[in-house]
Design an enzyme around this catalytic site. Sequence first.
Site, mmCIF file in Angstrom:
data_model
loop_
_atom_site.group_PDB
_atom_site.id
_atom_site.type_symbol
_atom_site.label_atom_id
_atom_site.label_comp_id
_atom_site.label_asym_id
_atom_site.label_seq_id
_atom_site.Cartn_x
_atom_site.Cartn_y
_atom_site.Cartn_z
ATOM 1 C CG ASP A 194 -1.830 1.176 1.331
ATOM 2 O OD1 ASP A 194 -1.826 2.002 0.401
ATOM 3 O OD2 ASP A 194 -2.582 1.256 2.322
ATOM 4 C CD GLU A 220 -4.781 -0.314 0.206
ATOM 5 O OE1 GLU A 220 -4.751 -1.549 0.383
ATOM 6 O OE2 GLU A 220 -5.078 0.487 1.110
ATOM 7 C CD GLU A 247 -7.000 3.963 2.366
ATOM 8 O OE1 GLU A 247 -6.520 2.896 1.984
ATOM 9 O OE2 GLU A 247 -6.505 4.642 3.283
ATOM 10 C CG HIS A 297 -9.779 1.363 4.688
ATOM 11 N ND1 HIS A 297 -10.000 2.427 5.532
ATOM 12 C CD2 HIS A 297 -8.441 1.325 4.468
ATOM 13 C CE1 HIS A 297 -8.850 3.025 5.786
ATOM 14 N NE2 HIS A 297 -7.890 2.372 5.157
#
Length: 366
Positions: A194, A220, A247, A297
């Site tokens: 991420d 991500e 998110e 998330h």
Amino acid sequence: MTGTTARIDRVDATAYTVPTDAPEADGTISWDSTTIVIATLRCDDYQGLGYTYTHAAAASLIAKPLSNVLNGADPMDIPQLWEAMRRSLRNIGCPGVGWMAMSAVDHALWDLKAKLLGVSVTTLLGCARERVPVYGSGGFTSYTIDQLQTQLAGYVEQGIARVKMKVGTHPDQDARRVFAAREAIGEHAPLMVDANGAYTRKQALTLADTFAECNVDWFEEPVSSDDLQGLALVRNHLRHMDVAAGEYGWDTWYFNRMLDAGAVDVLQIDGTRCGGFTGFMQAASVAQAHGIPISAHCAPHLHAHVCCAVPGLRHLEYFHDHARIESMFFDGLPQLRKGALVVDVDRAGLGLILKKQDIEEYRVAS
Ligand SMILES: [Mg+2]
């Protein structure tokens, strides 16, 4: 109105700030504490409880204007209250912290309604699955290699096979850290990264080649989640790695724009931001209409309920900070079993009992 006699007679909100157990950072920010805002709604002898993770200012927005909408209202009418709360925030700043305040209240409304009906929230929403697969998440860029390896290997030892680490703070070190993570979790555990939007498009494409050597299968926010064309560009270059984002999504307009742009392989949804379980289910429907799977998330023990109910769920993020805070703050949490969260549907509502005595030291606003 449903015509029931139930009426909300009290609305409260309290914010607590909890220090992290070590310095934490991702590709774009660092932090040393996390604030949880808890909303409670009372109706006769019943109490609904919900929460979000945001600034303590959300507590004052629950006190006003949201309590003006809620006091005296029938808690069964969640769609009507949701729309009334949204309108009440229009001139304050919506989306934003107001939307997160509303998210906490929405969770509390579902908790209260389920308790009034004597069922769990999962039962009230309706079950699509009984177990919610989770992935272990943390792997902060502030961690030493040793901390990183210990945490990620620890998840795997707990039976959480899939893990995620942060990248992007020092792009020149990311290859070394991802190789170290792979070494710690073994050859077969799925590994996710991420970047929290930290890379440029070219950096993301270059590093994706390196990450692929470690069999990373999830990238991500390789670039900013506001750069929909950039996400789509990276996605279209990667054949064996999913691009995920969402998110920071607030509403169906946001999620629809992201999916219309072909920006993601998997849509992330955070009910603590996008209007609670009500907003989560709306977002899940948008994803379903685009044929895109979803991933929840953070806030794992809260999301476990709505994750039982929605179609197209791939997994839920078992985020280090939130898993830790939820264990500190509540009894009655969904249980982690063999890499999945399982809700006890014999517990009414969300099944949560606040450990008031244990958490008083963290209270910052109410
Ligand atoms: Mg993320």
